[in-house]
Design an enzyme around this catalytic site. Structure first.
Site, short mmCIF file in Angstrom:
data_model
loop_
_atom_site.label_atom_id
_atom_site.label_comp_id
_atom_site.label_asym_id
_atom_site.label_seq_id
_atom_site.Cartn_x
_atom_site.Cartn_y
_atom_site.Cartn_z
N SER A 284 33.65 55.47 1.81
CA SER A 284 33.08 54.93 0.57
C SER A 284 32.29 53.62 0.73
O SER A 284 31.64 53.20 -0.23
CB SER A 284 34.17 54.72 -0.48
OG SER A 284 34.52 55.95 -1.05
N LYS B 97 33.11 45.36 -6.09
CA LYS B 97 33.42 46.70 -6.61
C LYS B 97 34.48 46.60 -7.71
O LYS B 97 35.40 45.77 -7.63
CB LYS B 97 33.94 47.57 -5.46
CG LYS B 97 34.09 49.05 -5.79
CD LYS B 97 34.53 49.84 -4.56
CE LYS B 97 34.62 51.34 -4.83
NZ LYS B 97 35.02 52.11 -3.64
N SER C 200 31.97 56.13 -2.64
CA SER C 200 32.18 55.75 -4.02
C SER C 200 31.67 54.36 -4.38
O SER C 200 31.40 54.08 -5.54
CB SER C 200 33.67 55.83 -4.33
OG SER C 200 34.39 54.83 -3.61
#
Lengths: 90, 475
Positions: free
Chosen positions: B184, B85, B160
């Site tokens: 997330s 990420k 997310s």
């Protein structure tokens, strides 16, 4: 909350807003706060939580050099002689 | 030909060590998938492939991994392509957190988890798309455009950590790291039909994770199944002196043979999609057949978790993101005075959701409202923590659907509160610092994936991986 509050908060948060953004934010914050308000009315006992506490500080010795000074300096938006350059405050 | 869409890390590891194929072959297969689908799905913001990456080029990394394996030094993650990420630091690489303000920011050190992956010889493929500063449930808040769900590209992948979920679900990498502040990892895992796990707070170091909400953030794995998620978790977890909240997980006593799970029925009565609820009940039936004992539990405070979260999170966001002012790093827009420069840089660099939460956080922390919002939120947070603690004396896990809805279409949730409700079953876990896992639990009539979430007591992380195996045979 009104537009003046939004302006004050934006000033505190150091964010510039267009007028159209201010009214949109006022509307959004209104609906979020209406949702969040349910905790205000909630009667809840004041409970203690047990935290495990321990010293997390290292000894005051030479620190381990894991950060690259050059890489940090290369990220400064403005610098002079390897020092970070900022605008004068006063 | 290697099919990276079905290949597990476990199987790939066996094949690498037996010489069936090399890490170079495996990386090529992933790059091929990236070439085929990344333009459409937008999972990766950057792939570390090409001469300019030097020793960090994916092939250079794979060569070193093959060398490790040849010398008998290979471990479970050696040579395995993994996606990261965009809020996890890797020395010399851009880490933008999905934001314009950090568009060209290059990290000056490795996050603890990156250090661990490098030591194990994993191949870091690149950085994946995310909602700006990890605020969102769809990746629609990314400054670089949204990622798309590989199962139906007209729908969101969840957020997310959407890019990481898409990368694993579409075979662009065999595993991925995300961060989970209120769901997330678990939420996009559910939306993309894979496994996602959030550890006990402190089990995975936050050193090198761009801070969103420091009392809630945890890094964790995405994988096709729980064996793979466990392999990644065991590689990245462990004590780190650079994170003051870091812990070493204590080995747990073996659980009794009959696993008892608690269902907070009252909490499922409202706002859950009928199809999601039906799948949830069917999954509970399967668990019963597997010998799980299913009981109803009462959790009177859990429904306040989401409002509590939307006080504590923005408060921490407004303080954490104060460091971004265009002075020391990130995007700078010059103004007359220093404060003008702060304002212009922040206004040019932050997207709408980030501004909204910074302003909201500034409000709940401001004089006159601090007690009513921030202090009260912590009071309720403590009640939620206690509620879980008491329940875990009676049951082994609390179980709910991961998300109360199926993957939605782009633009469908334009009202912020509607979007926030997607996290209703995940945020309480972060507030209580507990471990939880999202497990795929089948598909809807339209072929969209369902997920089921298991939350365990503090430090029960490793036991969570075993549950998926029980469900898998029945899927």
């Amino acid at each position: 909350m009104d537009l003046k509050d939004i302006e004050n908060l934006a000033e505190l948060a150091k964010i510039e807003l267009l007028d159209i953004e201010k009214s949109k934010l006022l509307e959004d914050l209104g609906s979020i706060l209406a949702y969040v308000k349910q905790i205000e009315e909630l009667d809840v006992p004041d409970l203690e939580i047990e935290y495990s506490q321990r010293n997390v500080w290292r000894e005051d010795e030479d620190s381990f050099p894991i950060f690259s000074k050059d890489l940090i300096i290369s990220q400064f938006p403005d610098s002079k002689n390897n020092f970070l350059k900022v605008k004068k405050i006063l | 030909m290697i099919d990276t869409r079905t290949l597990t890390i476990e199987k790939a590891g066996e094949a690498l060590r037996s010489g069936e194929f090399s890490s170079l072959d495996l990386v090529s297969a992933c790059l091929q998938k990236i070439k085929e689908r990344n333009d459409e799905l937008h999972a990766f913001l950057e792939v570390f492939s090409g001469e300019k990456y030097g020793v960090d080029d994916v092939y250079a990394q794979a060569k070193r991994a093959d060398e490790m394996i040849k010398n008998g030094k290979g471990v479970a993650m050696t040579g395995i392509p993994i996606a990261i990420k965009d809020n996890i630091l890797m020395t010399g690489m851009i880490t933008s957190s999905g934001s314009k303000i950090l568009e060209n920011y290059k990290a000056s050190y490795d996050a603890f988890v990156i250090k661990k992956l490098k030591e194990a010889g994993a191949v870091i493929m690149g950085r994946t798309n995310m909602d700006e500063f990890a605020m969102g449930s769809s990746t629609e808040n990314s400054a670089y455009g949204p990622s798309k769900n590989p199962i139906d590209p007209a729908r969101v992948p969840g957020g997310s950590s959407g890019g990481s979920a898409v990368a694993v679900a579409s075979g662009m990498a065999l595993g991925a790291l995300g961060s989970d502040t209120g769901g997330s990892i678990r939420m996009p895992a559910s939306f993309c039909g894979i496994v996602g796990m959030k550890a006990t707070y402190g089990a995975v170091s936050r050193s090198g994770l761009t801070a969103l909400s420091s009392s809630l953030d945890q890094i964790g794995p995405f994988a096709k199944d729980s064996e793979d998620a466990q392999i990644i978790f065991e590689c990245i977890s462990g004590y780190d002196e650079m994170d003051s909240t870091s812990i070493t997980l204590k080995p747990k006593e073996k659980k009794s043979l009959k696993i008892k799970i608690g269902i907070p029925r009252d909490f499922l009565k409202e706002g859950v999609d009928a199809e999601v609820l039906k799948n949830f009940e069917e999954t509970l039936e399967k668990l019963k057949q597997k010998g799980y004992e299913v009981v109803d539990v009462s959790m009177p405070y859990i429904k306040y978790a989401l409002p509590v979260y939307y006080v504590i999170l923005p408060a921490e966001v407004s303080t954490n993101l104060a460091r971004l002012e265009g002075m020391r790093y990130g995007h700078r827009v010059e103004g007359e005075t220093m404060f003008d420069t702060f304002k212009r840089s922040r206004s040019a660099g932050f997207g709408p959701e980030t501004r909204r939460r910074i302003i909201l956080g500034t409000y709940v922390l401001s004089h006159g409202y601090y007690d009513a919002y921030y202090n009260k939120a912590w009071k309720v947070r403590r009640a939620i923590i206690k509620e879980y603690e008491d329940l875990f004396k009676k049951v082994d896990y609390i179980v709910t659907p991961t998300v109360p809805m199926l993957p939605f279409k782009f633009g469908e949730k334009s009202d912020p509160v509607q979007m926030y409700l997607a996290d209703i079953f995940t945020v309480s876990v972060n507030l209580a610092w507990l471990p939880a896992i999202s497990i795929p639990s089948g598909f809807s009539k339209e072929g969209l994936p369902f997920g089921i979430e298991f939350t365990g007591p503090s430090e029960s992380d490793l036991s969570l991986f075993a549950i998926e195996k029980d469900l898998r045979d029945n899927r």
